[in-house]
Design a protein around this motif. Structure first.
Motif, mmCIF file in Angstrom:
data_model
loop_
_atom_site.group_PDB
_atom_site.id
_atom_site.type_symbol
_atom_site.label_atom_id
_atom_site.label_comp_id
_atom_site.label_asym_id
_atom_site.label_seq_id
_atom_site.Cartn_x
_atom_site.Cartn_y
_atom_site.Cartn_z
ATOM 1 N N LEU A 108 35.412 41.551 40.754
ATOM 2 C CA LEU A 108 34.017 40.167 41.018
ATOM 3 C C LEU A 108 32.774 39.849 39.653
ATOM 4 C CD1 LEU A 108 34.431 40.286 44.739
ATOM 5 C CD2 LEU A 108 35.078 38.492 43.587
ATOM 6 N N ALA A 109 32.562 41.479 39.538
ATOM 7 C CA ALA A 109 31.218 41.732 38.184
ATOM 8 C C ALA A 109 32.085 41.562 37.342
ATOM 9 C CB ALA A 109 31.049 43.177 39.001
ATOM 10 N N GLN A 110 33.332 40.707 36.512
ATOM 11 C CA GLN A 110 33.441 39.932 35.414
ATOM 12 C C GLN A 110 33.949 38.204 35.570
ATOM 13 O OE1 GLN A 110 36.764 42.699 33.163
ATOM 14 N NE2 GLN A 110 37.105 43.994 34.332
ATOM 15 N N GLY A 111 33.775 38.091 36.872
ATOM 16 C CA GLY A 111 33.761 36.432 37.448
ATOM 17 C C GLY A 111 34.948 35.743 38.270
ATOM 18 N N ILE A 112 35.579 37.439 37.470
ATOM 19 C CA ILE A 112 36.988 36.929 38.250
ATOM 20 C C ILE A 112 37.083 37.220 39.890
ATOM 21 C CG2 ILE A 112 39.786 37.804 38.773
ATOM 22 C CD1 ILE A 112 39.006 39.652 36.054
ATOM 23 N N ARG A 113 37.882 35.900 40.301
ATOM 24 C CA ARG A 113 37.826 36.004 41.900
ATOM 25 C C ARG A 113 39.143 36.093 43.247
ATOM 26 N NH1 ARG A 113 36.032 29.194 41.364
ATOM 27 N NH2 ARG A 113 34.079 29.877 39.610
ATOM 28 N N GLY A 147 34.836 52.098 51.241
ATOM 29 C CA GLY A 147 34.168 52.124 50.351
ATOM 30 C C GLY A 147 34.521 52.243 49.008
ATOM 31 N N SER A 148 35.339 52.384 48.968
ATOM 32 C CA SER A 148 36.126 52.688 47.641
ATOM 33 C C SER A 148 36.260 51.341 46.915
ATOM 34 C CB SER A 148 36.721 53.911 46.565
ATOM 35 O OG SER A 148 36.517 54.717 47.617
ATOM 36 N N LEU A 149 37.547 50.358 47.930
ATOM 37 C CA LEU A 149 37.959 49.665 48.027
ATOM 38 C C LEU A 149 36.572 48.370 47.289
ATOM 39 C CD1 LEU A 149 40.614 48.537 48.458
ATOM 40 C CD2 LEU A 149 40.264 48.158 50.501
ATOM 41 N N GLU A 150 36.014 48.501 48.549
ATOM 42 C CA GLU A 150 34.989 47.416 48.041
ATOM 43 C C GLU A 150 33.884 47.960 46.895
ATOM 44 O OE1 GLU A 150 31.983 48.121 51.343
ATOM 45 O OE2 GLU A 150 33.199 46.613 52.093
ATOM 46 N N ASP A 151 33.883 49.243 45.949
ATOM 47 C CA ASP A 151 33.507 49.355 44.848
ATOM 48 C C ASP A 151 34.471 48.104 44.029
ATOM 49 O OD1 ASP A 151 30.958 50.716 45.848
ATOM 50 O OD2 ASP A 151 32.268 52.366 45.132
ATOM 51 N N VAL A 152 35.448 48.352 44.190
ATOM 52 C CA VAL A 152 36.661 47.900 42.983
ATOM 53 C C VAL A 152 36.437 46.871 43.320
ATOM 54 C CG1 VAL A 152 39.290 48.125 42.339
ATOM 55 C CG2 VAL A 152 38.045 50.255 43.305
ATOM 56 N N VAL A 153 36.660 46.408 43.614
ATOM 57 C CA VAL A 153 36.192 44.966 44.183
ATOM 58 C C VAL A 153 35.283 44.335 43.435
ATOM 59 C CG1 VAL A 153 36.225 43.285 45.777
ATOM 60 C CG2 VAL A 153 38.083 44.739 46.348
ATOM 61 N N ARG A 154 34.024 44.793 43.863
ATOM 62 C CA ARG A 154 32.907 43.925 43.570
ATOM 63 C C ARG A 154 33.087 44.140 42.312
ATOM 64 N NH1 ARG A 154 30.304 45.613 48.746
ATOM 65 N NH2 ARG A 154 30.191 43.842 50.005
ATOM 66 N N GLY A 155 32.823 46.318 41.621
ATOM 67 C CA GLY A 155 32.232 46.056 40.307
ATOM 68 C C GLY A 155 33.636 46.081 39.530
#
Length: 155
Positions: A80-85, A69-77
């Motif tokens: 990815l939230a900054q527009g980086i892929r 869950g924390s890993l997904e939070d870092v990736v998404r929040g």
């Protein structure tokens, strides 16, 4: 769309995120190993609340879920939230793509963990294999719309 300068400014932050993700991946990998051992020892009997290792099983399973869950939070929040892929294999190999433009077309500024700055780019459809070295002139032009200026220092 990112300019090369904007992408470079984010790299220290991205490195910190990768360090956090490394720690979380270690928790998942270690916990998975522990669950495999418990499975070898007990099989489905580890699910029985009276099993002596049932509490450890629940604790390890919960720590894995929390780390994922924390890993997904870092990736998404944070990324990815900054527009980086994340390109395919990005997490495992430390790769990020920053959307940009070059000569009016969309391209990706490609960063590989450990690089101190953006050194390469590629077309959207070519991926990592299509990486091209970033020249100084391209660096100035990347992320700018045509007619937005093209010399260093113009922002």
């Amino acid at each position: 769309m990112f300019t090369v300068r904007e992408a470079n400014e984010l790299l220290p932050e991205m490195e910190r995120h990768f360090e956090a993700m490394d720690r979380l991946r270690t928790v998942v990998e270690h916990g998975t190993g522990q669950l495999q051992i418990l499975d070898v020892l007990w099989g489905d009997r580890v699910l029985d609340p009276s099993n002596p290792d049932h509490g450890e099983f629940l604790q390890v399973r919960q720590s894995i879920r929390a780390a994922i869950g924390s890993l997904e939070d870092v990736v998404r929040g944070e990324i990815l939230a900054q527009g980086i892929r994340f390109p395919p294999g990005g997490l495992e190999h430390g790769l990020l793509d920053f959307p940009s433009t070059f000569q009016g077309r969309p391209v990706l500024l490609c960063w590989c963990r450990g690089e101190s700055e953006i050194q390469a780019w590629h077309e959207e459809h070519t991926g990592f294999r299509g990486r091209k070295e970033l020249s100084g002139e391209q660096s100035v032009q990347m992320g700018r719309e045509p007619g937005q200026g093209g010399h260093a220092g113009s922002d």
